[in-house]
Design a protein around this motif. Structure first.
Motif, PDB file in Angstrom:
ATOM      1  N   THR A  63       0.667  -1.505  -0.356  1.00 56.84           N
ATOM      2  CA  THR A  63      -0.173   0.477  -0.034  1.00 56.84           C
ATOM      3  C   THR A  63       0.850   1.346   0.148  1.00 56.84           C
TER       4      THR A  63
ATOM      5  N   ARG B   7       1.008   1.863  -3.964  1.00 60.09           N
ATOM      6  CA  ARG B   7      -0.762   2.778  -4.590  1.00 60.09           C
ATOM      7  C   ARG B   7      -1.194   3.569  -3.860  1.00 60.09           C
TER       8      ARG B   7
ATOM      9  N   GLU C  63      -1.969   4.799   6.839  1.00 62.18           N
ATOM     10  CA  GLU C  63      -2.877   4.414   4.851  1.00 62.18           C
ATOM     11  C   GLU C  63      -3.745   5.346   5.285  1.00 62.18           C
TER      12      GLU C  63
ATOM     13  N   ASN D  18     -19.039  -5.435  -2.301  1.00 60.96           N
ATOM     14  CA  ASN D  18     -17.602  -4.981  -1.739  1.00 60.96           C
ATOM     15  C   ASN D  18     -16.857  -5.177  -2.942  1.00 60.96           C
TER      16      ASN D  18
ATOM     17  N   SER E 138      -9.775   1.863  -3.969  1.00 64.04           N
ATOM     18  CA  SER E 138      -8.771   1.814  -3.454  1.00 64.04           C
ATOM     19  C   SER E 138      -7.565   0.911  -3.521  1.00 64.04           C
TER      20      SER E 138
ATOM     21  N   ASP F 148     -19.941   2.025   3.057  1.00 62.22           N
ATOM     22  CA  ASP F 148     -18.517   1.442   2.829  1.00 62.22           C
ATOM     23  C   ASP F 148     -18.578   2.386   0.998  1.00 62.22           C
ATOM     24  N   ASN F 149     -18.048   1.541  -0.092  1.00 60.72           N
ATOM     25  CA  ASN F 149     -17.904   2.634  -1.412  1.00 60.72           C
ATOM     26  C   ASN F 149     -19.429   2.850  -2.118  1.00 60.72           C
TER      27      ASN F 149
ATOM     28  N   ASP G  26     -14.162  -3.810   4.185  1.00 60.28           N
ATOM     29  CA  ASP G  26     -12.758  -4.686   4.389  1.00 60.28           C
ATOM     30  C   ASP G  26     -12.121  -3.312   5.161  1.00 60.28           C
ATOM     31  N   LEU G  27     -12.221  -1.827   5.647  1.00 63.43           N
ATOM     32  CA  LEU G  27     -11.550  -1.200   5.976  1.00 63.43           C
ATOM     33  C   LEU G  27     -12.326  -1.396   7.673  1.00 63.43           C
TER      34      LEU G  27
ATOM     35  N   ARG H 173     -10.976  -4.226   9.290  1.00 65.41           N
ATOM     36  CA  ARG H 173      -9.545  -4.071   9.599  1.00 65.41           C
ATOM     37  C   ARG H 173      -9.967  -3.264  11.428  1.00 65.41           C
TER      38      ARG H 173
ATOM     39  N   LYS I   5      -9.609  -7.789   1.577  1.00 64.65           N
ATOM     40  CA  LYS I   5      -8.564  -7.419   0.735  1.00 64.65           C
ATOM     41  C   LYS I   5      -7.421  -7.178   1.423  1.00 64.65           C
TER      42      LYS I   5
END
Ligand SMILES: O=P(O)(O)OC[C@H]1O[C@](O)(CO)[C@@H](O)[C@@H]1O
Ligand SMILES: [Mn+2]
Length: 424
Positions: free
Chosen positions: A3, A7, A100, A175, A180, A236-237, A350-351, A354, A387
């Motif tokens: 990352t 990224r 991040e 998802n 990102s 999320d997204n 995913d975030l 985490r 992810k």
């Protein structure tokens, strides 16, 4: 490592390019001041890219904003964790989650330091592109929902449960489409996901959908007439994934499994594709103005839910802090209290996973309850494709077996979970 090394520079380069390409628009809107601001934002982002690529110390935020002090306190806390007393946290030698998040917060700082373009979202274009490229799938899903609405009153328990499970899985696989992971490159939905659900089932590693059904269907059976059943969705997204979430939310109301849905989005542009209030409203508007009658009816319904308060959107700065969720009751007690009002909280993506699990290197078999480390505001469920290299609550041997057959299983987004925590 990937990352920070690959990224982040790619995302920053793309953001800089986006600013370049909007130069004319900024001139038209703000004249010379717009051009100056664009130059300033670009130079701040280039500086940021250089800091990250050359592993400079992570410096405090300077521009005053709602969360500046909390961020800088967190930075001090990170510094305190280093053994070396005058060592500073650096880009390649600090916890991944922290660095991040910090990067996205610094992008925001570059923009707010550059008025009058301080409301510019460098990721807006990518989010809109994801929506437009997923048009066909979105249309298929909206039509499916409208067809379902026409017969929903006549469905028996089992049929309703089947439909609920279908829409949950659609929201799970939605998802896959974040931006990102792909460094901001397009990642839209092109196939008809409804037809793929059966084939994708083996990739669901933890499947607690039954718990969600018993929880909500029990509330439906036992609740008093005017009482509330509230489902909260931590979004999320934006783009395709958001459509799948709104379709699920619409179904929850229409099936009377819930009476109110509360959504939580991000207050600043985040992890490229995450939903802000602007994205949320923009997407509903787009769906409403579709040429297809049934699709546009979906959009009109959604707008109406918002207007009548059956859908409520919440902003909170906590979601764009680097803190894990077990810190929420301390750092953002008001948000924690809000979540406690829910009968069920769905955490997308995913975030969020985490942050739920503290981004730690847990053994695969550690119970989800334990990894949550005291974060239990209400019954909750993570709906996430994998992810990042964190997964808990697996059967003994399951993780090892996957590692042996597919070394990248944790990071490709091919696998997913519905992972529930709460009383059964
Ligand atoms: O949109 P999602 O599902 O939270 O995924 C974002 C993921 O992509 C990454 O940014 C890739 O590095 C992860 O850090 C993060 O977990
Ligand atoms: Mn995301």
């Amino acid at each position: 490592y990937l990352t920070i090394k690959d990224r982040i520079p790619q995302i920053l380069t793309k953001a800089i390019d986006t600013l370049h390409r909007h130069k004319n628009e900024m001139f038209e809107k703000h004249g010379e001041k717009g051009i100056e601001a664009e130059k300033k934002a670009i130079s701040l982002l280039s500086k940021l890219r250089n800091e990250s690529q050359t592993d400079k110390p992570i410096v405090p935020l300077v521009e005053k904003f709602a969360d500046t002090d909390i961020w800088n306190q967190y930075l001090e806390h990170q510094q305190g964790l280093l053994n070396d007393s005058d060592g500073k946290p650096r880009w390649f030698y600090s916890p991944w989650l922290f660095v991040e998040c910090y990067m996205y917060r610094r992008i925001h700082e570059a923009v707010i330091q550059s008025p009058p373009i301080d409301d510019f979202d460098v990721f807006k274009e990518s989010k809109e592109q994801n929506f437009f490229e997923s048009q066909e799938s979105i249309m298929t899903l909206c039509i499916h929902l409208r067809e379902l609405m026409q017969i929903i009153e006549h469905l028996d328990e089992n049929q309703l449960k089947d439909e609920f499970f279908k829409l949950l899985q659609i929201s799970l696989w939605g998802n896959k489409c974040d931006l990102s992971l792909s460094g901001g490159e397009s990642s839209s939905q092109k196939t008809n996901v409804i037809n793929s659900l059966e084939d994708l089932k083996p990739f669901i590693l933890v499947n607690d959908m039954e718990h969600l059904w018993s929880l909500l269907s029990n509330h439906k059976k036992t609740r008093e007439k005017a009482s509330i059943v509230r489902v909260d969705i931590v979004l999320d997204n934006s783009g395709f994934e958001l459509v799948t979430d709104l379709i699920l939310a619409d179904f929850l109301l229409s099936s009377k499994l819930a009476t109110e849905i509360h959504f939580y989005g991000k207050m600043i542009p985040w992890f490229v594709s995450d939903t802000t209030i602007h994205d949320f409203n923009w997407l509903i508007e787009q769906v409403k103005y579709s040429d297809h009658k049934w699709v546009s009816e979906c959009g009109a319904n959604w707008e109406n839910y918002v207007k009548t308060g059956r859908w409520v959107y919440h902003d909170h700065i906590f979601w764009t802090l680097p803190h894990e969720f077990c810190a929420m009751s301390q750092v953002a007690p008001d948000l924690y209290a809000e979540l406690q009002k829910a009968h069920l909280i769905l955490f997308k993506g995913d975030l969020n996973y985490r942050k739920l699990t503290g981004d730690r290197k847990w053994e695969f078999t550690v119970p989800f309850y334990q990894a949550l480390n005291g974060f239990h505001p209400a019954p909750l469920c993570s709906i996430r494709t994998l992810k990042a290299e964190i997964q808990v609550g697996l059967q003994p041997g399951q993780g090892e077996q996957l590692t042996a057959s597919e070394p990248n299983w944790l990071t490709t987004g091919k696998y997913g979970v519905f992972q529930f925590d709460g009383p059964l």
